[in-house]
Design an enzyme around this catalytic site. Structure first.
Site, PDB file in Angstrom:
ATOM      1  N   CYS A  33      34.199 -12.014   3.205  1.00 19.68           N
ATOM      2  CA  CYS A  33      32.627 -11.410   3.761  1.00 19.68           C
ATOM      3  C   CYS A  33      31.873 -11.437   2.474  1.00 19.68           C
ATOM      4  O   CYS A  33      30.441 -11.484   2.618  1.00 19.68           O
ATOM      5  CB  CYS A  33      32.918  -9.996   3.984  1.00 19.68           C
ATOM      6  SG  CYS A  33      34.209  -9.892   5.490  1.00 19.68           S
ATOM      7  N   ASN A  74      34.451 -28.284  -9.547  1.00 23.32           N
ATOM      8  CA  ASN A  74      35.382 -27.771 -10.052  1.00 23.32           C
ATOM      9  C   ASN A  74      36.690 -28.118  -9.298  1.00 23.32           C
ATOM     10  O   ASN A  74      36.856 -28.569  -8.228  1.00 23.32           O
ATOM     11  CB  ASN A  74      35.612 -26.218 -10.180  1.00 23.32           C
ATOM     12  CG  ASN A  74      34.842 -25.599  -8.748  1.00 23.32           C
ATOM     13  OD1 ASN A  74      33.943 -25.486  -8.544  1.00 23.32           O
ATOM     14  ND2 ASN A  74      36.083 -25.270  -8.246  1.00 23.32           N
ATOM     15  N   HIS A 122      27.776 -10.897   2.521  1.00 23.15           N
ATOM     16  CA  HIS A 122      27.388  -9.636   2.795  1.00 23.15           C
ATOM     17  C   HIS A 122      27.253  -8.910   1.268  1.00 23.15           C
ATOM     18  O   HIS A 122      26.905  -7.822   1.418  1.00 23.15           O
ATOM     19  CB  HIS A 122      28.103  -8.832   3.678  1.00 23.15           C
ATOM     20  CG  HIS A 122      27.997  -9.454   5.048  1.00 23.15           C
ATOM     21  ND1 HIS A 122      26.956  -9.019   5.745  1.00 23.15           N
ATOM     22  CD2 HIS A 122      28.700 -10.174   5.886  1.00 23.15           C
ATOM     23  CE1 HIS A 122      27.254  -9.480   6.969  1.00 23.15           C
ATOM     24  NE2 HIS A 122      28.059 -10.121   6.951  1.00 23.15           N
ATOM     25  N   ASP A 135      36.486 -22.739 -12.941  1.00 21.31           N
ATOM     26  CA  ASP A 135      35.447 -22.900 -12.227  1.00 21.31           C
ATOM     27  C   ASP A 135      34.137 -23.506 -12.850  1.00 21.31           C
ATOM     28  O   ASP A 135      33.103 -23.299 -12.336  1.00 21.31           O
ATOM     29  CB  ASP A 135      34.956 -21.727 -11.371  1.00 21.31           C
ATOM     30  CG  ASP A 135      33.870 -22.111 -10.270  1.00 21.31           C
ATOM     31  OD1 ASP A 135      33.869 -23.032  -9.575  1.00 21.31           O
ATOM     32  OD2 ASP A 135      33.360 -21.033  -9.826  1.00 21.31           O
ATOM     33  N   LYS A 178      28.061 -25.467 -16.191  1.00 22.58           N
ATOM     34  CA  LYS A 178      28.455 -24.086 -16.106  1.00 22.58           C
ATOM     35  C   LYS A 178      29.123 -23.579 -17.673  1.00 22.58           C
ATOM     36  O   LYS A 178      28.908 -22.434 -18.034  1.00 22.58           O
ATOM     37  CB  LYS A 178      29.511 -23.874 -15.126  1.00 22.58           C
ATOM     38  CG  LYS A 178      29.036 -23.521 -13.804  1.00 22.58           C
ATOM     39  CD  LYS A 178      29.989 -22.947 -12.941  1.00 22.58           C
ATOM     40  CE  LYS A 178      29.530 -22.612 -11.580  1.00 22.58           C
ATOM     41  NZ  LYS A 178      30.419 -21.740 -10.748  1.00 22.58           N
ATOM     42  N   ARG A 206      19.773 -26.416   0.455  1.00 25.71           N
ATOM     43  CA  ARG A 206      19.142 -26.002  -0.958  1.00 25.71           C
ATOM     44  C   ARG A 206      17.923 -27.128  -0.995  1.00 25.71           C
ATOM     45  O   ARG A 206      17.242 -27.021  -1.947  1.00 25.71           O
ATOM     46  CB  ARG A 206      20.024 -26.252  -2.131  1.00 25.71           C
ATOM     47  CG  ARG A 206      21.047 -24.977  -2.200  1.00 25.71           C
ATOM     48  CD  ARG A 206      22.035 -25.656  -3.500  1.00 25.71           C
ATOM     49  NE  ARG A 206      22.802 -24.390  -3.994  1.00 25.71           N
ATOM     50  CZ  ARG A 206      24.005 -23.959  -3.212  1.00 25.71           C
ATOM     51  NH1 ARG A 206      24.606 -24.929  -2.181  1.00 25.71           N
ATOM     52  NH2 ARG A 206      24.661 -23.044  -3.700  1.00 25.71           N
TER      53      ARG A 206
END
Length: 689
Positions: A617, A271, A621, A316, A343, A132
């Site tokens: 995945c 978290n 993806h 989270d 968040k 980042r």
């Protein structure tokens, strides 16, 4: 160093009696919030992470003349990163953390350094999205890698000066965040709590030698092993059960800020792991230092104070977002503050010397709490938010949060904080608590598991905006609706402008006071990273890296323009007044399913494969095998129809050097079910579904 920068830096040094003429001291002066803005030497430009530049050559009157000066195409991998700019040279890490040095005026590539992450990271690449950002100090740039290394690179040669392994090579920790540099030191944290049983910490090293100076753990360890210090013993009293067997989480994967005035390092912690406190801590305690802002003595790492935004966190709701430092007037008194929008949907303003909560204002839809008790500093939780009895609860914000890692920006000139705000809800429960959770996306018949410890289903609406708020009063001055809820980081400038990119590919300059759009540029691809601005030879430049990357790529259905890593133009764009450059025509994104004449539907296998896909995945993806730009769209892959080729890539790791790690723990049945699920999604594409 050009003559102008040299004179300005020398003046700054001579005005600070505590500094010397050593190069490191010159760069330290440039890192103070009052620096002239000629360079952008850190993730947020300065120690205070304001993401603000005083440069004003590009301003509300001249921005209409802003044009593309040059662009550079990048290779595969993550482009959502924030560069640094020092003495007319841009430095950034893209793809698999490959560091580049580029001449800012011309776009000429000077050197690259490849840490060969694909060859050494192994399973750590399964969750790491790439860098980042990077850091700069005294002629060196500093970068982290997915396998856990911190590397110092000589800016003249592009060769490493030193490299240290910051984690256990065998554990689940990885680095995506930017190292922060201060007072001759470099500090780094790590990610991994959502995918492995790990305990968070940060480590500080000597910036010149790489020698370890101190380490601070954000979660206490096993009491039977003894505690590192009294702070860990204190924190352990806020945990229950056998939390150490789960690691606990609390990773500092992004936000670290330094206050030079008080010589304090602030950590924004992650978290809990697993998310559900019922699993990790027997539903007991505040679980320090999860979801907290923690203040440490920068010389020793000793604990000073903390503020926890979500005691006993279970959704989270991490606090790993930008922490902007400023001096603002609140109730007639100038306060040294730290501002963070984590968040959970609130903006917190703290006294950065004492940790006192000064304000807490709602910035998005919130259902988990009715507000923040200013007397205690604790949230006033809605009891139903912890889904007693396994009952569904419509949680706002959802797990992506009202604000993610994309930086907010503070303008001391406008007196406003600009926050890239998101709004999405999720329905939670933990009916069948097993350490796994189930997530059903509305309108689609598949389930998948995440190691969080509750059921998450039915995303509830989504939207996003750029919000301008007065942190002294909580007044929302303006907000601009974005094209999608996932939106880019922010830059504020002394030219009375605010710059932000969106996932529809549009980079916009807004009037800082009103939010009126004054200029736009079509980057042709989604934008997540924040821009930076700097000056070379009397000209102000603006640079941004474009292309979809990091965790936003999971939310592929929420990206308003089609993307695929094989034809997404990942680029560096640099602008200046009267720039005459132009991008080539957009690359067409044609998603054509691979030929698979032997495909036959098998709903049972596809359901099992959906669980495997979503657990491992989806990170790269995208949801439902729809690419979000980080990795290829598997529905179009010619490898998937072949069981042999699929096994070589997915289980054997034959493409690891290209960024596709191997998953050698899959059984034959799991591997075939995963392949069947992807083939079914490709069949949906062929059928126009």
């Amino acid at each position: 160093m050009n003559w102008r920068n040299g004179i300005l830096a020398l003046g700054a040094v001579l005005s600070l009696s505590s500094l010397t003429l050593a190069p490191a001291s010159l760069r330290a002066a440039d890192l103070h919030d009052g620096a002239d803005g000629a360079d952008w030497p850190a993730f947020g430009r300065t120690y205070g992470e304001q993401h603000y530049s005083p440069l004003d050559q590009v301003n509300a009157q001249t921005v209409s003349r802003l044009g593309l000066s040059w662009f550079m195409d990048l290779g595969a991998g993550n482009p959502a990163t924030i560069p640094v700019a020092v003495d007319g040279i841009l430095y950034f890490a893209s793809g698999l953390s490959v560091v580049h040095a580029v001449e800012a005026q011309s776009g000429r590539l000077l050197w690259t350094y490849d840490p060969e992450v694909g060859a050494v990271a192994g399973h750590k690449m399964r969750q790491g999205w790439g860098s980042r950002g990077i850091g700069y100090w005294n002629g060196k740039v500093y970068t982290g890698s997915a396998d856990g290394r911190l590397i110092a690179i000589d800016v003249k040669t592009g060769k490493p000066v030193w490299s240290v392994m910051t984690v256990d090579p065998k554990d689940g920790r990885y680095i995506t965040g930017a190292p922060r540099l201060f007072d001759g030191k470099v500090i780094i944290g790590h990610g991994g709590g959502d995918s492995a049983d790990i305990r968070g910490y940060v480590t500080t090293y000597d910036a010149e030698t790489g020698a370890q100076l101190w380490r601070f753990f954000t979660v206490p360890g096993n009491p039977a092993d003894g505690f590192e210090d009294a702070t860990q013993e204190m924190a352990a009293k806020t945990w229950g059960g056998e939390w150490w067997k789960h690691g606990g989480g609390g990773n500092v994967w992004n936000a670290i800020t330094y206050d030079a005035e008080t010589d304090t390092v602030f950590l924004g912690t992650g978290n809990g792991a697993p998310w559900n406190r019922r699993i990790r801590s027997a539903d007991i305690g505040d679980n320090l230092f999860l979801c907290s802002i923690v203040a440490l003595d920068a010389k020793t790492g000793a604990y000073k104070w903390h503020y926890q935004v979500n005691p006993g966190e279970t959704w989270d709701y991490n606090a790993a977002m930008t922490m902007n430092l400023a001096d603002i007037t609140i109730d007639g008194r100038v306060r040294k503050v730290l501002m963070q929008a984590p968040k959970n949907g609130f903006l917190y303003v703290l006294d950065r010397v004492t940790g006192e909560l000064l304000r807490a204002d709602r910035i998005a839809k919130v259902t988990w709490a009715t507000g923040i008790d200013m007397a205690t500093g604790r949230p006033m939780e809605v009891p139903e938010a912890r889904y007693p009895g396994g009952k569904d609860f419509a949680l706002w914000p959802g797990a992506n949060g009202a604000h993610s890692w994309m930086p907010s920006a503070w303008s001391p000139k406008a007196g406003l904080l600009y926050i890239p705000t998101m709004e999405q809800g999720l329905t939670y429960n933990d009916k069948d608590i097993t350490g796994q959770s189930w997530h059903r996306r509305a309108g689609n018949a598949y389930d998948f598991a995440i190691n969080v410890g509750m059921e998450i289903k039915d995303p509830l609406q989504n939207t996003g905006w750029l919000l301008a708020i007065d942190p002294a009063t909580g007044e929302q001055r303006w907000k601009v609706q974005n094209a999608a809820y996932w939106n880019g980081g922010v830059l504020a400038t002394g030219g009375d402008l605010v710059f932000q990119g969106q996932t529809n590919g549009i980079l916009t300059a807004y009037e800082a006071a009103t939010g009126k759009p004054l200029w736009t540029f079509d980057a042709q691809v989604p934008i997540i990273a924040a821009p930076i601005t700097y000056s070379v030879g009397g000209t102000q430049y603006l640079t941004i890296l474009v292309g979809m990357g990091t965790s936003g790529t999971m939310m592929s259905r929420d990206i308003p323009i089609p993307v695929d890593s094989r034809n997404q133009a990942k680029r560096v764009l640099t602008f200046a007044l009267d720039g005459k450059g132009a991008l080539p025509p957009p690359r067409p994104v044609e998603l054509i399913a691979a030929e698979d004449p032997d495909f036959h539907s098998d709903p049972a296998a596809e359901a099992l494969g959906a669980v495997t896909y979503a657990y491992q995945c989806v990170v790269c993806h995208g949801m439902e095998a729809i690419s979000g730009g980080a990795a290829p769209d598997l529905r179009t892959s010619p490898i998937v129809p072949s069981a042999e080729l699929f096994g070589e890539v997915v289980r054997d790791g034959s493409l690891a050097r290209s960024g596709m790690p191997g998953f050698d723990h899959y059984s034959d049945a799991e591997l075939e079910a995963l392949r069947q699920y992807i083939r079914a999604r490709a069949n949906d594409l062929r059928s126009g579904q």
